[in-house]
Design an enzyme around this catalytic site. Structure first.
Site, PDB file in Angstrom:
ATOM      1  N   ASP A  78       0.814  -1.214   0.000  1.00  0.00           N
ATOM      2  CA  ASP A  78       0.000   0.000   0.000  1.00  0.00           C
ATOM      3  C   ASP A  78       0.847   1.263   0.000  1.00  0.00           C
ATOM      4  O   ASP A  78       0.467   2.268  -0.594  1.00  0.00           O
ATOM      5  CB  ASP A  78      -0.934   0.008   1.211  1.00  0.00           C
ATOM      6  CG  ASP A  78      -2.160  -0.857   0.987  1.00  0.00           C
ATOM      7  OD1 ASP A  78      -2.045  -1.849   0.236  1.00  0.00           O
ATOM      8  OD2 ASP A  78      -3.224  -0.555   1.550  1.00  0.00           O
ATOM      9  N   LYS A 121      -4.045  -5.967   2.709  1.00  0.00           N
ATOM     10  CA  LYS A 121      -5.219  -6.703   2.218  1.00  0.00           C
ATOM     11  C   LYS A 121      -4.986  -8.201   2.186  1.00  0.00           C
ATOM     12  O   LYS A 121      -5.921  -8.971   2.008  1.00  0.00           O
ATOM     13  CB  LYS A 121      -5.604  -6.220   0.805  1.00  0.00           C
ATOM     14  CG  LYS A 121      -5.751  -4.714   0.703  1.00  0.00           C
ATOM     15  CD  LYS A 121      -6.611  -4.147   1.812  1.00  0.00           C
ATOM     16  CE  LYS A 121      -6.416  -2.663   2.014  1.00  0.00           C
ATOM     17  NZ  LYS A 121      -5.066  -2.221   2.308  1.00  0.00           N
ATOM     18  N   CYS A 191       5.006  -2.414   8.076  1.00  0.00           N
ATOM     19  CA  CYS A 191       5.405  -1.097   8.596  1.00  0.00           C
ATOM     20  C   CYS A 191       5.085  -0.966  10.084  1.00  0.00           C
ATOM     21  O   CYS A 191       4.049  -1.413  10.559  1.00  0.00           O
ATOM     22  CB  CYS A 191       4.753   0.002   7.783  1.00  0.00           C
ATOM     23  SG  CYS A 191       5.327   0.045   6.076  1.00  0.00           S
ATOM     24  N   GLU A 442      -6.758   4.303  -0.506  1.00  0.00           N
ATOM     25  CA  GLU A 442      -6.295   4.937   0.729  1.00  0.00           C
ATOM     26  C   GLU A 442      -5.743   6.319   0.394  1.00  0.00           C
ATOM     27  O   GLU A 442      -5.182   6.516  -0.689  1.00  0.00           O
ATOM     28  CB  GLU A 442      -5.184   4.114   1.389  1.00  0.00           C
ATOM     29  CG  GLU A 442      -5.677   2.885   2.092  1.00  0.00           C
ATOM     30  CD  GLU A 442      -4.573   2.196   2.887  1.00  0.00           C
ATOM     31  OE1 GLU A 442      -4.911   1.299   3.653  1.00  0.00           O
ATOM     32  OE2 GLU A 442      -3.393   2.550   2.722  1.00  0.00           O
ATOM     33  N   SER A 468      -5.267   5.321   5.195  1.00  0.00           N
ATOM     34  CA  SER A 468      -4.248   4.389   5.654  1.00  0.00           C
ATOM     35  C   SER A 468      -4.315   4.264   7.166  1.00  0.00           C
ATOM     36  O   SER A 468      -4.718   5.187   7.875  1.00  0.00           O
ATOM     37  CB  SER A 468      -2.870   4.923   5.243  1.00  0.00           C
ATOM     38  OG  SER A 468      -1.848   4.257   5.942  1.00  0.00           O
TER      39      SER A 468
END
Length: 553
Positions: A78, A121, A191, A442, A468
């Site tokens: 993402d 996802k 992350c 996002e 996000s």
């Protein structure tokens, strides 16, 4: 065994011959056959190390008497997809992931499955597949990234996104940005804050489909390898006892997941994914239940982006079992819920406690008496909207201001970068929902730019798209119905006064029902932004964000 359908009996001699073409001997073929679903690839930092996790899982399966077969699914990063058309494919990839696992596990009827996801996802996509297939299964993620170090502070991908706005406003130099760019993401793993990937990996534990530690043990730790081996061993026990995902995912475990979601202050994207997972398990999730749970659940953690702690700190403080133990002390969990450990929630958390009260607050001394996420309703969001309330400054819990309306993320971002947004404005980004986007992008770039410009205590942002998990500020997403379906957000005009009350969970525009109805009569949808390929099919099939953006039956 389920795999007997492809290996037992006279007529399956050709099938056995094909297994032997893989180098298998009869003893391996006769054992339980376990699918190892791996989303490893070379472009997603959270997935770079999943080959090592898969090797450990397969070792555990073999130790416990099974034969593993690894196959892959897709995975989108993402962060790398953010801010351009690639983000349209992120949420849309969730359905492909679930479908691809179904295809492989039905075409080759495995006796059990071990799922190895890590990022946004992929985790819910695999959990959806587990519930749909209902084959004994365990989830073991690749683990979170360590926080970066910049001077004397811990940093993450949030800081580098926000730094773009800081450079634009003159608060940071290009050289300082470059230095931060080198340090914010120090290595493999999902992350490092309580963003969507880590939110879902933590909630996989709470749902009961992952072993304790799944959400918080760092990717680079040897403990992650040991956990993967344990997952391989555990799936064999589940196969032997015929314990299936729908024995675990039920109304009790979904309630537990929502409760811990509120205590942790997870990503708003969990409000898309938990209903979608529940849907596959035959469980209904009403958005109003989320507010009901949030009202009685204290917010115990403030991890990045809501605070300065990261997932490695949560792990050191006792992880998800310690958070659950605090909630259980006040009777807020369904403690008899079953898990893949073979034990109940009560047994899993027995004797656990937080070791760092600055990371996991005591239930008696929470950050807030209500949960981290709120669902808003009103004439602007009749079917609901979602906000990460724990990441909103107190100054913005109530806000009224004029709408600045944009029909795409790019238009809003350009206006921000050109200094055209004023204090008090409500930025409205529409036609970015599941159908209108398509793909419900996002929007970390505009929210991070708002923060970087120093406007996060003065400006709200409203969208039928989503945000996000790294977003902070008064960022309200999932506005339903979306603009592409004629929802009220599609009827707004520049200057309309929008009223936000996060404490009362209200989202309204200062327009009468008569005015809204008149505008609806004159409304015309925009031309589709994508006119070929998978996203055109996705736009036709996808439902509202309020239902988890699942496909129509």
């Amino acid at each position: 065994m389920r795999s007997d359908a492809m290996k037992k009996g006279l007529e399956k001699a050709p099938h056995r011959s094909l297994f032997k073409a893989l180098g298998l001997v009869d003893d391996e073929i006769n054992r339980p056959l376990i699918g190892v679903v791996n989303s490893q690839n070379d472009i997603v930092p959270g997935h770079l190390d999943l080959d090592k996790v898969a090797d450990a899982v397969k070792a555990g399966i073999r130790m416990a008497g099974g034969t593993p077969f690894e196959f892959n699914t897709i995975a989108v990063c993402d962060g790398i997809a953010m801010g351009h058309s690639g983000m349209r494919y992120s949420l849309a990839s969730r359905e492909i992931i679930a479908d691809s696992v179904e295809v492989m596990a039905q075409a080759h009827p495995f006796d059990g499955l071990v799922f190895i996801p890590n990022c946004d996802k992929v985790v819910p996509g695999m959990l959806m597949a587990a519930a749909r297939l209902n084959i004994p299964a365990v989830v073991v993620s690749g683990g979170p990234m360590m926080a970066g170090k910049h001077g004397d502070r811990a940093v993450s991908v949030t800081n580098i996104f926000e730094a773009v706005g800081a450079v634009q406003s003159g608060k940071m130099t290009d050289g300082e940005l470059k230095e931060l760019e080198e340090k914010a993401c120090p290595g493999c793993g999902s992350c490092s804050g309580m963003f969507t990937a880590n939110s879902m990996n933590c909630l996989s534990e709470v749902l009961g489909l992952a072993l304790p530690g799944n959400g918080t043990i760092p990717a680079v730790s040897a403990a992650r390898t040991r956990l993967a081996k344990q997952a391989g061993i555990k799936v064999m026990e589940l196969v032997e006892k015929d314990i299936k995902p729908t024995d675990i995912i039920n109304e009790r475990s979904i309630t537990n997941a929502l409760t811990v979601d509120m205590a942790l202050g997870c990503s708003t994207n969990t409000v898309l994914h938990l209903p979608a997972i529940a849907h596959e398990a035959g469980v209904s999730v009403d958005l109003d239940k989320i507010n009901e749970i949030s009202t009685k659940t204290p917010n115990l953690c403030r991890l990045a982006p809501a605070g300065g702690h990261h997932i490695e700190d949560l792990d050191a403080a006792g992880g998800i079992p310690a958070v659950m133990a605090e909630l259980a002390a006040k009777g807020l969990l369904e403690e008899d819920a079953q898990t893949v450990t073979g034990d109940t929630v009560s047994q899993n958390i027995n004797g656990k406690r937080p070791t760092k009260n600055d990371v996991i607050r005591s239930i008696e001394d929470p950050y807030a008496t209500s949960g981290g996420i709120a669902v808003l309703r009103g004439n602007l969001a009749p079917e609901g909207a979602v906000v990460k309330r724990s990441a909103v400054a107190k100054e913005m819990l109530q806000h009224s201001g004029p709408a600045r309306v944009f029909n795409s993320e790019e238009e809003a971002q350009e206006s921000l970068m050109q200094g055209q947004i004023q204090k008090g404005d409500v930025i409205v980004i529409r036609y970015e929902g599941p159908k209108g986007g398509p793909g419900m992008r996002e929007m970390l770039s505009p929210t991070a730019t708002v923060a970087g410009l120093g406007l996060d205590k003065d400006v709200a942002l409203l969208t039928d798209g989503r945000f996000s998990g790294a977003t902070r500020g008064a960022s309200i997403g999932h506005v339903s119905p979306e603009a592409a379906e004629g929802g009220p957000i599609g009827l707004l005009q520049d200057g309309d006064i929008i009223n936000i009350d996060l404490e009362k969970c209200k989202l309204n525009v200062d327009l009468s029902d008569v005015e809204l109805e008149q505008r609806k009569k004159n409304w015309q949808p925009l031309e589709p932004k994508v006119k070929k390929g998978y996203l055109t099919r996705y736009a036709k099939l996808v439902t509202s964000a309020s239902t988890g953006a699942v496909f129509k039956k």
